[in-house]
Design a protein around this motif. Structure first.
Motif, mmCIF file in Angstrom:
data_model
loop_
_atom_site.group_PDB
_atom_site.id
_atom_site.type_symbol
_atom_site.label_atom_id
_atom_site.label_comp_id
_atom_site.label_asym_id
_atom_site.label_seq_id
_atom_site.Cartn_x
_atom_site.Cartn_y
_atom_site.Cartn_z
ATOM 1 N N LYS A 88 1.593 18.016 -11.362
ATOM 2 C CA LYS A 88 1.597 19.243 -10.575
ATOM 3 C C LYS A 88 0.408 19.325 -9.614
ATOM 4 C CE LYS A 88 5.195 20.582 -12.952
ATOM 5 N NZ LYS A 88 6.551 20.539 -12.355
ATOM 6 N N PHE A 89 0.079 18.206 -8.939
ATOM 7 C CA PHE A 89 -0.996 18.209 -7.958
ATOM 8 C C PHE A 89 -0.532 18.921 -6.683
ATOM 9 C CE2 PHE A 89 -3.674 14.288 -9.356
ATOM 10 C CZ PHE A 89 -3.851 14.876 -10.588
ATOM 11 N N ASP A 90 -1.514 19.385 -5.906
ATOM 12 C CA ASP A 90 -1.186 19.929 -4.595
ATOM 13 C C ASP A 90 -1.213 18.808 -3.559
ATOM 14 O OD1 ASP A 90 -3.850 19.388 -4.178
ATOM 15 O OD2 ASP A 90 -4.482 21.492 -4.094
ATOM 16 N N ALA A 91 -1.072 19.171 -2.284
ATOM 17 C CA ALA A 91 -0.977 18.164 -1.230
ATOM 18 C C ALA A 91 -2.243 17.312 -1.143
ATOM 19 C CB ALA A 91 -0.706 18.848 0.114
ATOM 20 N N VAL A 92 -3.420 17.940 -1.321
ATOM 21 C CA VAL A 92 -4.669 17.176 -1.275
ATOM 22 C C VAL A 92 -4.707 16.161 -2.415
ATOM 23 C CG1 VAL A 92 -7.173 17.337 -1.446
ATOM 24 C CG2 VAL A 92 -5.911 19.037 -0.122
ATOM 25 N N GLY A 93 -4.277 16.595 -3.597
ATOM 26 C CA GLY A 93 -4.248 15.679 -4.733
ATOM 27 C C GLY A 93 -3.331 14.501 -4.481
ATOM 28 N N PHE A 94 -2.149 14.771 -3.886
ATOM 29 C CA PHE A 94 -1.230 13.682 -3.543
ATOM 30 C C PHE A 94 -1.896 12.687 -2.601
ATOM 31 C CE2 PHE A 94 2.050 16.140 -5.464
ATOM 32 C CZ PHE A 94 3.147 15.308 -5.638
ATOM 33 N N ALA A 95 -2.568 13.190 -1.564
ATOM 34 C CA ALA A 95 -3.181 12.310 -0.577
ATOM 35 C C ALA A 95 -4.287 11.453 -1.192
ATOM 36 C CB ALA A 95 -3.730 13.143 0.583
ATOM 37 N N ILE A 96 -5.145 12.089 -1.981
ATOM 38 C CA ILE A 96 -6.277 11.348 -2.555
ATOM 39 C C ILE A 96 -5.803 10.305 -3.553
ATOM 40 C CG2 ILE A 96 -8.309 11.571 -4.034
ATOM 41 C CD1 ILE A 96 -8.883 14.230 -2.676
ATOM 42 N N ALA A 114 -0.848 4.361 3.053
ATOM 43 C CA ALA A 114 -1.074 5.067 1.785
ATOM 44 C C ALA A 114 -0.666 6.526 1.891
ATOM 45 C CB ALA A 114 -2.546 4.940 1.381
ATOM 46 N N LEU A 115 -1.007 7.164 3.005
ATOM 47 C CA LEU A 115 -0.654 8.582 3.188
ATOM 48 C C LEU A 115 0.854 8.784 3.341
ATOM 49 C CD1 LEU A 115 -3.541 9.689 5.583
ATOM 50 C CD2 LEU A 115 -3.226 10.335 3.180
ATOM 51 N N VAL A 116 1.516 7.860 4.015
ATOM 52 C CA VAL A 116 2.969 7.962 4.159
ATOM 53 C C VAL A 116 3.650 7.858 2.802
ATOM 54 C CG1 VAL A 116 5.015 6.765 5.033
ATOM 55 C CG2 VAL A 116 3.082 7.202 6.551
ATOM 56 N N GLY A 117 3.171 6.942 1.974
ATOM 57 C CA GLY A 117 3.751 6.803 0.648
ATOM 58 C C GLY A 117 3.578 8.043 -0.203
ATOM 59 N N SER A 118 2.363 8.598 -0.221
ATOM 60 C CA SER A 118 2.124 9.796 -1.024
ATOM 61 C C SER A 118 2.858 11.003 -0.442
ATOM 62 C CB SER A 118 0.619 10.078 -1.115
ATOM 63 O OG SER A 118 0.050 10.221 0.174
ATOM 64 N N LEU A 119 2.987 11.069 0.898
ATOM 65 C CA LEU A 119 3.732 12.159 1.520
ATOM 66 C C LEU A 119 5.213 12.092 1.155
ATOM 67 C CD1 LEU A 119 3.872 14.575 3.482
ATOM 68 C CD2 LEU A 119 4.192 12.907 5.350
ATOM 69 N N VAL A 139 0.837 -1.203 0.000
ATOM 70 C CA VAL A 139 0.000 0.000 0.000
ATOM 71 C C VAL A 139 0.870 1.250 0.000
ATOM 72 C CG1 VAL A 139 -1.659 1.329 1.349
ATOM 73 C CG2 VAL A 139 -1.959 -1.133 1.112
ATOM 74 N N ALA A 140 1.926 1.239 0.823
ATOM 75 C CA ALA A 140 2.822 2.392 0.872
ATOM 76 C C ALA A 140 3.538 2.584 -0.455
ATOM 77 C CB ALA A 140 3.827 2.209 2.005
ATOM 78 N N VAL A 141 3.966 1.497 -1.074
ATOM 79 C CA VAL A 141 4.657 1.596 -2.367
ATOM 80 C C VAL A 141 3.723 2.159 -3.435
ATOM 81 C CG1 VAL A 141 5.707 0.254 -4.224
ATOM 82 C CG2 VAL A 141 6.318 -0.216 -1.852
ATOM 83 N N MET A 142 2.488 1.715 -3.438
ATOM 84 C CA MET A 142 1.536 2.252 -4.406
ATOM 85 C C MET A 142 1.277 3.735 -4.147
ATOM 86 S SD MET A 142 0.602 0.259 -6.796
ATOM 87 C CE MET A 142 -0.903 1.042 -7.354
ATOM 88 N N GLY A 143 1.313 4.131 -2.877
ATOM 89 C CA GLY A 143 1.197 5.553 -2.575
ATOM 90 C C GLY A 143 2.350 6.347 -3.150
ATOM 91 N N VAL A 144 3.568 5.775 -3.077
ATOM 92 C CA VAL A 144 4.737 6.442 -3.658
ATOM 93 C C VAL A 144 4.608 6.535 -5.176
ATOM 94 C CG1 VAL A 144 7.228 6.298 -3.985
ATOM 95 C CG2 VAL A 144 6.234 5.752 -1.761
ATOM 96 N N ALA A 145 4.220 5.419 -5.808
ATOM 97 C CA ALA A 145 4.090 5.419 -7.267
ATOM 98 C C ALA A 145 3.017 6.404 -7.724
ATOM 99 C CB ALA A 145 3.757 4.007 -7.754
ATOM 100 N N ALA A 146 1.900 6.438 -7.012
ATOM 101 C CA ALA A 146 0.845 7.393 -7.360
ATOM 102 C C ALA A 146 1.303 8.819 -7.099
ATOM 103 C CB ALA A 146 -0.420 7.091 -6.566
ATOM 104 N N GLY A 147 2.100 9.004 -6.039
ATOM 105 C CA GLY A 147 2.625 10.336 -5.770
ATOM 106 C C GLY A 147 3.566 10.814 -6.855
ATOM 107 N N ALA A 148 4.343 9.900 -7.445
ATOM 108 C CA ALA A 148 5.215 10.278 -8.559
ATOM 109 C C ALA A 148 4.392 10.765 -9.747
ATOM 110 C CB ALA A 148 6.089 9.097 -8.953
ATOM 111 N N LEU A 149 3.259 10.110 -9.990
ATOM 112 C CA LEU A 149 2.362 10.572 -11.060
ATOM 113 C C LEU A 149 1.770 11.927 -10.720
ATOM 114 C CD1 LEU A 149 0.709 10.140 -13.654
ATOM 115 C CD2 LEU A 149 -0.942 8.842 -12.271
#
Length: 307
Positions: A36-44, A78-83, A21-31
């Motif tokens: 150019k998403f903001d912090a809310v976009g990263f989290a969602i 998930a939030l840790v990965g996107s953060l 789950v954390a890894v998928m959060g990182v991969a989604a955060g890279a996208l």
């Protein structure tokens, strides 16, 4: 083996599940960073990518409260990965390869746990395998839809869905044979290996256009004409006679050699060594009907009549 043992008593697999789950959060955060998403976009986007497949699975199984919301750990991962992706810019090739490998491993693990959980709730093999594949790739599909692009599993990307399918089938074999739960890791390894090699070698499933016949009607008709002409020449060469085509039963009778541009030359080639009387060949119009021509007519012979 009780399929639910994978999730209830196997702490090792549950830890791997959360790491996925954390890894998928990182991969989604890279996208999200590329878009150019903001912090809310990263989290969602991180939550959706990391937990979407499991949410769909639990809702279909009528599980009650989905596992993603039954405690804080899955959401936190998930939030840790996107953060992490929001704070740290990691665009190097080595980092992308590492995230890809971990992403593939998480996909295969989710496919296994989703399939086992589906069996545990009484599903038949085919629905359970399908739901296992959904668990593995569902989060990525929802993520791609949210950012307005065609999901990667629909074509042009690595064989993620195929790897998930291999893992789901392997999990079914382990459950059906009653093997100990650690054997599920073999199924996870097979699916992950296939997806990893496909990503490395850029393997893809055949697309729709790869199986289509691209010849137009006119091209197909031209091919038929060339084939028939070649066959007539072969017969004429071997037997010394031109095949007779009956216009009343052959809908391609209009394609016989006498209608071709080189009909006269063709006849000369076919009967070059003929030692008998002059041979007259019938003339056909475009409908395949024979034209009535006086053989004693002194007017110049039409092309297609032997000299």
């Amino acid at each position: 083996m009780d399929p639910l043992e994978l999730l209830v008593t196997n702490d090792f697999l549950r830890v791997l599940d959360m790491i996925g789950v954390a890894v998928m959060g990182v991969a989604a955060g890279a996208l999200a960073a590329r878009l150019k998403f903001d912090a809310v976009g990263f989290a969602i986007i991180g939550i959706v990518a990391g937990l979407g497949g499991g949410l769909v699975r639990d809702l279909i199984l009528d599980y009650g409260t989905p596992a993603a919301f039954d405690g804080p750990w899955y959401l936190a991962c998930a939030l840790v990965g996107s953060l992490f992706a929001f704070v740290i810019s990691a665009e190097g090739a080595w980092w992308r390869r590492l995230v890809t490998v971990l992403d593939i491993a998480a996909m295969a693990l989710w496919a296994a746990t989703g399939t086992a959980k589906s069996f545990g709730y009484g599903l038949e093999p085919l629905p359970a395998i399908l739901l296992g594949v959904t668990s593995g790739v569902g989060g990525g599909v929802i993520r791609d839809v949210l950012v307005g692009r065609i999901p990667a599993i629909f074509g042009g990307g690595p064989l993620y869905a195929t790897g998930a399918l291999v893992t789901a089938i392997g999990t079914w074999v382990v459950v059906a044979l009653g093997l100990p739960s650690p054997y599920v890791l073999i199924a996870v390894g097979l699916g992950a290996l296939l997806a990893a090699v496909a990503s490395w070698r850029r393997w893809k499933l055949p697309a729709h256009g790869d199986w289509q016949v691209t010849m137009s009607a006119s091209q197909l008709k031209a091919l038929v004409r060339r084939t028939r002409r070649s066959e007539r020449e072969r017969v004429a060469h071997e037997t010394g006679a031109i095949p007779v085509v009956d216009a009343t039963v052959d809908d391609l009778a209009a394609d016989v050699g006498f209608l071709d541009g080189e009909a006269g030359e063709y006849a000369e080639r076919a009967f070059l060594d003929h030692d008998g009387d002059d041979i007259e060949f019938p003339q056909y119009d475009a409908t395949g009907s024979e034209n009535d021509t006086d053989p004693d007519d002194d007017r110049p012979q039409e092309k297609g009549r032997a000299p």
